[in-house]
Design a protein around this motif. Structure first.
Motif, PDB file in Angstrom:
ATOM      1  N   TYR A 173       0.846  -1.194   0.000  1.00  0.00           N
ATOM      2  CA  TYR A 173       0.000   0.000   0.000  1.00  0.00           C
ATOM      3  C   TYR A 173       0.882   1.245   0.000  1.00  0.00           C
ATOM      4  CZ  TYR A 173      -3.304   3.563   1.543  1.00  0.00           C
ATOM      5  OH  TYR A 173      -4.068   4.713   1.631  1.00  0.00           O
ATOM      6  N   PHE A 174       0.847   2.000  -1.100  1.00  0.00           N
ATOM      7  CA  PHE A 174       1.683   3.176  -1.251  1.00  0.00           C
ATOM      8  C   PHE A 174       0.896   4.458  -1.537  1.00  0.00           C
ATOM      9  CE2 PHE A 174       4.348  -0.435  -2.831  1.00  0.00           C
ATOM     10  CZ  PHE A 174       5.256  -0.442  -1.789  1.00  0.00           C
ATOM     11  N   SER A 175      -0.385   4.349  -1.897  1.00  0.00           N
ATOM     12  CA  SER A 175      -1.173   5.543  -2.220  1.00  0.00           C
ATOM     13  C   SER A 175      -1.367   6.438  -1.005  1.00  0.00           C
ATOM     14  CB  SER A 175      -2.540   5.136  -2.786  1.00  0.00           C
ATOM     15  OG  SER A 175      -2.414   4.511  -4.036  1.00  0.00           O
ATOM     16  N   ARG A 176      -1.634   5.840   0.162  1.00  0.00           N
ATOM     17  CA  ARG A 176      -1.679   6.544   1.430  1.00  0.00           C
ATOM     18  C   ARG A 176      -2.576   7.795   1.353  1.00  0.00           C
ATOM     19  NH1 ARG A 176       2.671   4.536   4.717  1.00  0.00           N
ATOM     20  NH2 ARG A 176       2.912   6.550   5.783  1.00  0.00           N
ATOM     21  N   VAL A 177      -3.852   7.543   1.133  1.00  0.00           N
ATOM     22  CA  VAL A 177      -4.821   8.628   0.978  1.00  0.00           C
ATOM     23  C   VAL A 177      -4.945   9.414   2.276  1.00  0.00           C
ATOM     24  CG1 VAL A 177      -6.121   7.389  -0.775  1.00  0.00           C
ATOM     25  CG2 VAL A 177      -6.773   7.143   1.628  1.00  0.00           C
ATOM     26  N   SER A 178      -5.283  10.697   2.171  1.00  0.00           N
ATOM     27  CA  SER A 178      -5.436  11.552   3.341  1.00  0.00           C
ATOM     28  C   SER A 178      -6.778  11.298   4.014  1.00  0.00           C
ATOM     29  CB  SER A 178      -5.341  13.016   2.925  1.00  0.00           C
ATOM     30  OG  SER A 178      -6.468  13.375   2.130  1.00  0.00           O
ATOM     31  N   ILE A 179      -6.916  11.796   5.228  1.00  0.00           N
ATOM     32  CA  ILE A 179      -8.179  11.625   5.957  1.00  0.00           C
ATOM     33  C   ILE A 179      -9.338  12.304   5.227  1.00  0.00           C
ATOM     34  CG2 ILE A 179      -9.392  12.195   8.095  1.00  0.00           C
ATOM     35  CD1 ILE A 179      -6.811  11.616   9.592  1.00  0.00           C
ATOM     36  N   PRO A 180      -9.179  13.550   4.720  1.00  0.00           N
ATOM     37  CA  PRO A 180     -10.287  14.129   3.948  1.00  0.00           C
ATOM     38  C   PRO A 180     -10.673  13.287   2.726  1.00  0.00           C
ATOM     39  CG  PRO A 180      -8.769  15.849   4.609  1.00  0.00           C
ATOM     40  CD  PRO A 180      -8.118  14.543   4.968  1.00  0.00           C
ATOM     41  N   GLN A 181      -9.682  12.749   2.017  1.00  0.00           N
ATOM     42  CA  GLN A 181      -9.993  11.862   0.892  1.00  0.00           C
ATOM     43  C   GLN A 181     -10.782  10.655   1.359  1.00  0.00           C
ATOM     44  OE1 GLN A 181      -5.794  11.479  -0.438  1.00  0.00           O
ATOM     45  NE2 GLN A 181      -6.557  11.905  -2.490  1.00  0.00           N
ATOM     46  N   LEU A 182     -10.337  10.078   2.460  1.00  0.00           N
ATOM     47  CA  LEU A 182     -10.980   8.888   2.996  1.00  0.00           C
ATOM     48  C   LEU A 182     -12.445   9.145   3.328  1.00  0.00           C
ATOM     49  CD1 LEU A 182     -10.160   5.954   4.074  1.00  0.00           C
ATOM     50  CD2 LEU A 182     -10.147   7.032   6.314  1.00  0.00           C
ATOM     51  N   LEU A 183     -12.717  10.301   3.902  1.00  0.00           N
ATOM     52  CA  LEU A 183     -14.062  10.608   4.383  1.00  0.00           C
ATOM     53  C   LEU A 183     -14.993  11.111   3.295  1.00  0.00           C
ATOM     54  CD1 LEU A 183     -13.184  12.392   7.756  1.00  0.00           C
ATOM     55  CD2 LEU A 183     -14.005  10.049   7.445  1.00  0.00           C
ATOM     56  N   PHE A 184     -14.449  11.829   2.318  1.00  0.00           N
ATOM     57  CA  PHE A 184     -15.329  12.568   1.415  1.00  0.00           C
ATOM     58  C   PHE A 184     -15.181  12.198  -0.060  1.00  0.00           C
ATOM     59  CE2 PHE A 184     -14.324  15.542   4.992  1.00  0.00           C
ATOM     60  CZ  PHE A 184     -15.558  15.450   5.616  1.00  0.00           C
ATOM     61  N   SER A 185     -14.271  11.293  -0.394  1.00  0.00           N
ATOM     62  CA  SER A 185     -14.023  10.987  -1.802  1.00  0.00           C
ATOM     63  C   SER A 185     -14.123   9.490  -2.073  1.00  0.00           C
ATOM     64  CB  SER A 185     -12.615  11.461  -2.212  1.00  0.00           C
ATOM     65  OG  SER A 185     -12.445  12.823  -1.987  1.00  0.00           O
ATOM     66  N   ARG A 186     -14.253   9.163  -3.330  1.00  0.00           N
ATOM     67  CA  ARG A 186     -14.075   7.793  -3.783  1.00  0.00           C
ATOM     68  C   ARG A 186     -12.585   7.570  -4.014  1.00  0.00           C
ATOM     69  NH1 ARG A 186     -18.911   5.537  -5.605  1.00  0.00           N
ATOM     70  NH2 ARG A 186     -17.915   4.290  -7.220  1.00  0.00           N
ATOM     71  N   LEU A 187     -12.094   6.412  -3.619  1.00  0.00           N
ATOM     72  CA  LEU A 187     -10.658   6.163  -3.588  1.00  0.00           C
ATOM     73  C   LEU A 187     -10.201   5.336  -4.781  1.00  0.00           C
ATOM     74  CD1 LEU A 187     -10.311   5.164   0.181  1.00  0.00           C
ATOM     75  CD2 LEU A 187     -10.328   7.457  -0.831  1.00  0.00           C
ATOM     76  N   GLN A 188      -8.960   5.588  -5.174  1.00  0.00           N
ATOM     77  CA  GLN A 188      -8.338   4.779  -6.220  1.00  0.00           C
ATOM     78  C   GLN A 188      -6.822   4.826  -6.040  1.00  0.00           C
ATOM     79  OE1 GLN A 188      -9.292   6.320 -10.078  1.00  0.00           O
ATOM     80  NE2 GLN A 188      -8.588   8.371  -9.611  1.00  0.00           N
ATOM     81  N   PRO A 189      -6.107   3.832  -6.552  1.00  0.00           N
ATOM     82  CA  PRO A 189      -4.653   3.829  -6.422  1.00  0.00           C
ATOM     83  C   PRO A 189      -4.027   5.075  -7.046  1.00  0.00           C
ATOM     84  CG  PRO A 189      -5.430   1.661  -7.065  1.00  0.00           C
ATOM     85  CD  PRO A 189      -6.615   2.578  -7.162  1.00  0.00           C
ATOM     86  N   ASP A 190      -3.010   5.595  -6.382  1.00  0.00           N
ATOM     87  CA  ASP A 190      -2.271   6.770  -6.846  1.00  0.00           C
ATOM     88  C   ASP A 190      -0.999   6.265  -7.520  1.00  0.00           C
ATOM     89  OD1 ASP A 190      -0.543   8.996  -7.021  1.00  0.00           O
ATOM     90  OD2 ASP A 190      -1.473   9.973  -5.298  1.00  0.00           O
ATOM     91  N   GLU A 191      -1.027   6.140  -8.849  1.00  0.00           N
ATOM     92  CA  GLU A 191       0.095   5.525  -9.557  1.00  0.00           C
ATOM     93  C   GLU A 191       1.405   6.294  -9.418  1.00  0.00           C
ATOM     94  OE1 GLU A 191      -0.043   3.299 -13.045  1.00  0.00           O
ATOM     95  OE2 GLU A 191      -2.227   3.131 -13.103  1.00  0.00           O
ATOM     96  N   PRO A 192       1.416   7.636  -9.461  1.00  0.00           N
ATOM     97  CA  PRO A 192       2.689   8.330  -9.243  1.00  0.00           C
ATOM     98  C   PRO A 192       3.314   8.003  -7.887  1.00  0.00           C
ATOM     99  CG  PRO A 192       1.130   9.822 -10.272  1.00  0.00           C
ATOM    100  CD  PRO A 192       0.366   8.579  -9.915  1.00  0.00           C
ATOM    101  N   ARG A 193       2.487   7.936  -6.837  1.00  0.00           N
ATOM    102  CA  ARG A 193       3.035   7.581  -5.527  1.00  0.00           C
ATOM    103  C   ARG A 193       3.532   6.132  -5.500  1.00  0.00           C
ATOM    104  NH1 ARG A 193       0.079  10.199  -0.197  1.00  0.00           N
ATOM    105  NH2 ARG A 193       0.772  12.344  -0.582  1.00  0.00           N
ATOM    106  N   ILE A 194       2.793   5.250  -6.156  1.00  0.00           N
ATOM    107  CA  ILE A 194       3.218   3.849  -6.220  1.00  0.00           C
ATOM    108  C   ILE A 194       4.555   3.742  -6.940  1.00  0.00           C
ATOM    109  CG2 ILE A 194       2.683   1.579  -7.183  1.00  0.00           C
ATOM    110  CD1 ILE A 194      -0.305   2.294  -6.749  1.00  0.00           C
TER     111      ILE A 194
END
Length: 332
Positions: A69-90
């Protein structure tokens, strides 16, 4: 009017305290940190901690990764957004860890902070994905072909080069009811196609994994929960144990967790994992989880104070070479 001003001031203070608790973090300074080591000799087994419960294990020829797991979404993303892998971070994390290919990805359970990136990482590295039926659904939703997905059997030996991998039943550390409702404790019934809400990545089954090699063996527990007797037939030199939320559990829970993990396998060294702030980007100097989410010191004490051997913290991206039990006893 005075009452209204008092209420407004009180609410502002509560909000400020909440922000501070999610910003301020404990310090690692009081804990023993692993020093940089020379490159391992050919055939030696090395670990690299990559945040949460993502660990690279390699003997220079065969390369295994837990979770990924490398995308490491932020808390606001977690609460208010739909999530998907972050390829640049990966891509950035794989490059920083020196990962170009993997023989296997071993998924410990299917929550977002363990399994969200697994299909992308497998596609980029050629890894065989191993995990629960829920993890298989994540792989399928990410476009991984069936030939690259293995739904595991517990206690079955899987061979990769000189490594023998065995999954053992485990459990997830208890979480607040609201968090469990949001993240999901059940099985994933259909392929997860990102972007999706965080609850799409339900826990499925939780596992520990014992990885054995002629030059060292490790137990990895991706969450601070164990199943009574699951590890009685196993030995491991090192126990890599998730610490997040362990400090919030009762003394009886903490004692049982250590007896059913590190003590059960006879580990000479305990290494905490899943202590870092996985809502921020992974860096070599990543901070621990903020005070509002965990008390790292209590969680580390729950491990270190109940272990008679060494306790050591691995900084992310820093390679650590294993010592087998026979080497440890001879002082090598």
């Amino acid at each position: 009017m005075k009452i209204a001003r008092w209420i407004s001031s009180a609410l502002l203070l509560v909000i400020l305290c909440g922000v501070l608790l999610l910003t301020l973090t404990p310090s690692l300074e009081r804990w023993p940190i692993a020093s940089p080591q020379p490159a391992p000799a050919p055939g030696q087994v090395a670990l690299t901690y990559l945040g949460t419960s993502t660990i690279l294990i390699s003997d220079g020829t065969t390369h295994l990764l837990t979770d990924g797991y490398f995308s490491r979404v932020s808390i606001p993303q977690l609460l208010f957004s739909r999530l998907q892998p972050d390829e640049p971070r990966i891509d950035q994390a794989l490059k920083a860890a020196g990962i170009t290919s993997l023989d296997a990805q071993l998924v410990l359970h299917s929550h977002f902070d363990h399994a969200m990136d697994v299909a992308v990482v497998a596609q980029k590295t050629g890894a065989q994905l191993l995990g629960s039926a829920s993890t298989a659904m994540v792989g399928r939703g990410g476009g991984l072909p069936e030939s690259r997905i293995t739904t595991i059997e517990t206690h079955h030996p899987y061979q990769f080069g000189q490594f023998t991998v065995q999954f053992v039943p485990a459990s997830h550390v208890p979480l607040p009811a609201a968090v469990e409702a949001m993240t999901g404790k059940g099985d994933i019934p259909a392929p997860v196609v990102p972007p999706a809400r965080v609850g799409a990545w339900e826990e499925g089954h939780s596992y520990g994994v014992v990885i054995s090699h002629p030059n060292g063996s490790v137990l990895i527990q991706g969450s601070s929960g164990a199943v009574t007797g699951a590890l009685d037939a196993y030995q491991a030199d090192y126990a890599l144990l998730a610490s997040a939320s362990l400090g919030k559990q009762t003394d009886h829970y903490q004692q049982a967790f250590m007896e059913e993990t590190a003590k059960a396998v006879g580990a000479h060294t305990v290494i905490p994992v899943h202590w870092d702030d996985f809502f921020s980007e992974l860096t070599p100097d990543v901070k621990p989880l903020p005070w509002g989410l965990d008390n790292m010191h209590d969680s580390f004490h729950a491990l270190a104070d109940r272990h008679e051997g060494d306790f050591l913290v691995l900084p992310p991206f820093q390679r650590f070479t294993l010592r087998a039990q026979s080497q440890s006893e001879s002082g090598q």
